[in-house]
Write a protein that holds these residues in place. Structure first.
Motif, PDB file in Angstrom:
ATOM      1  N   LYS A 124       0.838  -1.207   0.000  1.00 46.28           N
ATOM      2  CA  LYS A 124       0.000   0.000   0.000  1.00 46.28           C
ATOM      3  C   LYS A 124       0.873   1.257   0.000  1.00 46.28           C
ATOM      4  O   LYS A 124       0.649   2.202  -0.770  1.00 46.28           O
ATOM      5  CB  LYS A 124      -0.931   0.010   1.205  1.00 46.28           C
ATOM      6  CG  LYS A 124      -1.948   1.143   1.219  1.00 46.28           C
ATOM      7  CD  LYS A 124      -2.923   0.983   2.380  1.00 46.28           C
ATOM      8  CE  LYS A 124      -4.033   2.029   2.310  1.00 46.28           C
ATOM      9  NZ  LYS A 124      -3.545   3.406   2.427  1.00 46.28           N
ATOM     10  N   LYS A 133      -1.781   3.067  -9.115  1.00 46.08           N
ATOM     11  CA  LYS A 133      -3.011   2.511  -8.544  1.00 46.08           C
ATOM     12  C   LYS A 133      -2.793   1.144  -7.911  1.00 46.08           C
ATOM     13  O   LYS A 133      -3.669   0.628  -7.217  1.00 46.08           O
ATOM     14  CB  LYS A 133      -4.096   2.398  -9.615  1.00 46.08           C
ATOM     15  CG  LYS A 133      -3.816   1.396 -10.723  1.00 46.08           C
ATOM     16  CD  LYS A 133      -4.934   1.379 -11.740  1.00 46.08           C
ATOM     17  CE  LYS A 133      -4.712   0.322 -12.828  1.00 46.08           C
ATOM     18  NZ  LYS A 133      -4.734  -1.054 -12.274  1.00 46.08           N
ATOM     19  N   ASP A 134      -1.625   0.535  -8.128  1.00 46.37           N
ATOM     20  CA  ASP A 134      -1.376  -0.781  -7.558  1.00 46.37           C
ATOM     21  C   ASP A 134       0.129  -0.987  -7.360  1.00 46.37           C
ATOM     22  O   ASP A 134       0.956  -0.228  -7.869  1.00 46.37           O
ATOM     23  CB  ASP A 134      -1.937  -1.885  -8.451  1.00 46.37           C
ATOM     24  CG  ASP A 134      -1.335  -1.887  -9.856  1.00 46.37           C
ATOM     25  OD1 ASP A 134      -0.114  -1.693  -9.982  1.00 46.37           O
ATOM     26  OD2 ASP A 134      -2.079  -2.074 -10.837  1.00 46.37           O
ATOM     27  N   TYR A 168      -1.536  -5.158  -3.999  1.00 48.79           N
ATOM     28  CA  TYR A 168      -2.492  -4.154  -3.526  1.00 48.79           C
ATOM     29  C   TYR A 168      -3.021  -3.372  -4.712  1.00 48.79           C
ATOM     30  O   TYR A 168      -2.263  -2.943  -5.589  1.00 48.79           O
ATOM     31  CB  TYR A 168      -1.843  -3.195  -2.534  1.00 48.79           C
ATOM     32  CG  TYR A 168      -2.707  -1.997  -2.205  1.00 48.79           C
ATOM     33  CD1 TYR A 168      -3.819  -2.130  -1.386  1.00 48.79           C
ATOM     34  CD2 TYR A 168      -2.423  -0.741  -2.749  1.00 48.79           C
ATOM     35  CE1 TYR A 168      -4.620  -1.044  -1.097  1.00 48.79           C
ATOM     36  CE2 TYR A 168      -3.226   0.349  -2.465  1.00 48.79           C
ATOM     37  CZ  TYR A 168      -4.329   0.191  -1.644  1.00 48.79           C
ATOM     38  OH  TYR A 168      -5.124   1.270  -1.370  1.00 48.79           O
ATOM     39  N   ASP A 169      -4.339  -3.203  -4.757  1.00 44.38           N
ATOM     40  CA  ASP A 169      -4.993  -2.410  -5.787  1.00 44.38           C
ATOM     41  C   ASP A 169      -5.953  -1.452  -5.101  1.00 44.38           C
ATOM     42  O   ASP A 169      -6.710  -1.868  -4.209  1.00 44.38           O
ATOM     43  CB  ASP A 169      -5.754  -3.318  -6.764  1.00 44.38           C
ATOM     44  CG  ASP A 169      -6.342  -2.553  -7.932  1.00 44.38           C
ATOM     45  OD1 ASP A 169      -7.395  -1.907  -7.744  1.00 44.38           O
ATOM     46  OD2 ASP A 169      -5.770  -2.605  -9.035  1.00 44.38           O
ATOM     47  N   THR A 170      -5.913  -0.186  -5.500  1.00 44.46           N
ATOM     48  CA  THR A 170      -6.731   0.816  -4.820  1.00 44.46           C
ATOM     49  C   THR A 170      -8.222   0.506  -4.921  1.00 44.46           C
ATOM     50  O   THR A 170      -9.004   0.912  -4.057  1.00 44.46           O
ATOM     51  CB  THR A 170      -6.458   2.209  -5.411  1.00 44.46           C
ATOM     52  OG1 THR A 170      -6.636   2.161  -6.834  1.00 44.46           O
ATOM     53  CG2 THR A 170      -5.049   2.664  -5.094  1.00 44.46           C
ATOM     54  N   GLU A 171      -8.625  -0.224  -5.950  1.00 44.20           N
ATOM     55  CA  GLU A 171     -10.039  -0.558  -6.118  1.00 44.20           C
ATOM     56  C   GLU A 171     -10.361  -1.968  -5.622  1.00 44.20           C
ATOM     57  O   GLU A 171     -11.356  -2.167  -4.920  1.00 44.20           O
ATOM     58  CB  GLU A 171     -10.433  -0.423  -7.595  1.00 44.20           C
ATOM     59  CG  GLU A 171     -10.317   0.997  -8.142  1.00 44.20           C
ATOM     60  CD  GLU A 171     -10.710   1.079  -9.601  1.00 44.20           C
ATOM     61  OE1 GLU A 171     -11.034   0.028 -10.195  1.00 44.20           O
ATOM     62  OE2 GLU A 171     -10.688   2.200 -10.160  1.00 44.20           O
ATOM     63  N   ALA A 172      -9.528  -2.941  -5.972  1.00 42.40           N
ATOM     64  CA  ALA A 172      -9.814  -4.340  -5.649  1.00 42.40           C
ATOM     65  C   ALA A 172      -9.320  -4.756  -4.272  1.00 42.40           C
ATOM     66  O   ALA A 172      -9.715  -5.807  -3.766  1.00 42.40           O
ATOM     67  CB  ALA A 172      -9.204  -5.253  -6.712  1.00 42.40           C
ATOM     68  N   GLY A 173      -8.445  -3.970  -3.652  1.00 44.16           N
ATOM     69  CA  GLY A 173      -7.907  -4.339  -2.345  1.00 44.16           C
ATOM     70  C   GLY A 173      -6.709  -5.264  -2.478  1.00 44.16           C
ATOM     71  O   GLY A 173      -5.900  -5.129  -3.397  1.00 44.16           O
TER      72      GLY A 173
END
Length: 313
Positions: A124, A133-134, A168-173
């Motif tokens: 993160k 974003k990831d 880690y992805d800002t949308e998918a977690g």
């Protein structure tokens, strides 16, 4: 009396002259800026560079790490081999490679214990540092565990190879995938069946890769132990670093009582993983180094529990 031998000493040019002899030249004029604020930053160039990149980063980064284990030794220091990456949109030329190792050093200075909580925080923070974003981290290392002889109780160190991948992805977690590779003994059922006495056996390797459930609690259980048991308990016999004769008798008899084809081993390991509630998806790969053939025997299974349940529903 022998005459002392005299050796003529070669007269060498001085070091500066030797360097010049082998191609060194005097520094030329310096025309480009030496301050970072004045230097060109090509990686941050913004244009249409044709394609998005799935991943860009650095690999084969070796670094000291600390491992926590429920088995002895409960605190281990070893060497981790890291890979770091993030995706990049086509509007960006590249990434800042130094930021990966900068962050690794920062985490190391705070005490780099390799667990899922730490790696989730790492990815993160890395995405934020890279302004992407990831981000993804993969680390490989040997995990040691104490193993005692079944009869003598004499102990030594075994090890399994561990891989952890956290994305880690800002949308998918978060996506967490862990892997364990362990060596075992397998005894051939066919050889046991057709032979008047004895049966050939071999060393097998079981590699298990699983996707962990989002609510997996690493503080209440050590996934390494569970995967190791799935590999070893379904083989013909476990491997031991120290075996006295009474131990060897027990191990060889246990193997004879539990013959396994490579297909059997893969299916039995898969059954254990299927019953583990914290495993969403798994891949099992088994390889036997045959002792009476020139080839190895292999078998594998991939199973997605969530997808199968949705299809059955």
């Amino acid at each position: 009396m022998d005459k002392a031998r005299t050796i003529a000493k070669k007269q060498l040019p001085d070091k500066a002259q030797r360097h010049k002899l082998f191609g060194s030249v005097e520094p030329g004029p310096r025309t480009k800026p030496s301050k970072k604020s004045q230097m060109a930053d090509l990686q941050n160039t913004k244009k249409d560079f044709l394609f998005d990149l799935d991943a860009v980063g650095i690999a084969n980064v070796k670094h000291p790490i600390t491992i926590a284990s429920n088995q002895e030794p409960k605190t281990q220091t070893t060497i981790g081999t890291f890979e770091f990456s993030s995706s990049i949109e086509k509007s960006s030329k590249g990434t800042n490679m130094s930021r990966f190792t900068e962050q690794l050093q920062e985490f190391y200075q705070k005490g780099l214990v390799i667990d899922l909580k730490t790696l989730k925080g790492f990815t993160k923070n890395l995405a934020e540092r890279l302004d992407q974003k990831d981000s993804e981290i993969k680390v490989q290392f040997p995990w040691f565990y104490e193993r005692r002889g079944p009869q003598s109780g004499l102990s030594g160190m075994n090890h399994a190879d561990i891989t952890i991948r956290v994305k880690y992805d800002t949308e998918a977690g978060y996506t967490i995938e862990v892997s364990l590779s362990s060596l075992v003994t397998t005894l051939c059922p066919c050889s046991k069946e057709i032979s008047e006495y004895s049966a050939h056996n071999q060393r097998g390797e079981v590699t298990i890769t699983v996707s962990l459930a989002e609510d997996f609690d690493e503080e209440s259980m050590d996934w390494k132990e569970w995967l190791l048991d799935a590999a070893e308990s379904n083989a013909s016999a476990r491997l031991h670093p120290v075996l006295k004769r009474p131990d060897e008798k027990m191990v060889t008899e246990h193997a004879y009582e539990n013959p396994r084809f490579v297909e059997d081993l893969a299916r039995l390991v898969a059954a254990d993983l299927y019953e583990m509630s914290f495993v969403n998806k798994f891949h099992v790969h088994c390889r036997n180094e045959e002792s009476i053939h020139m080839h190895d025997a292999v078998a594998s299974i991939t199973y997605d529990k969530l997808q199968s349940e949705s299809q059955e529903g």
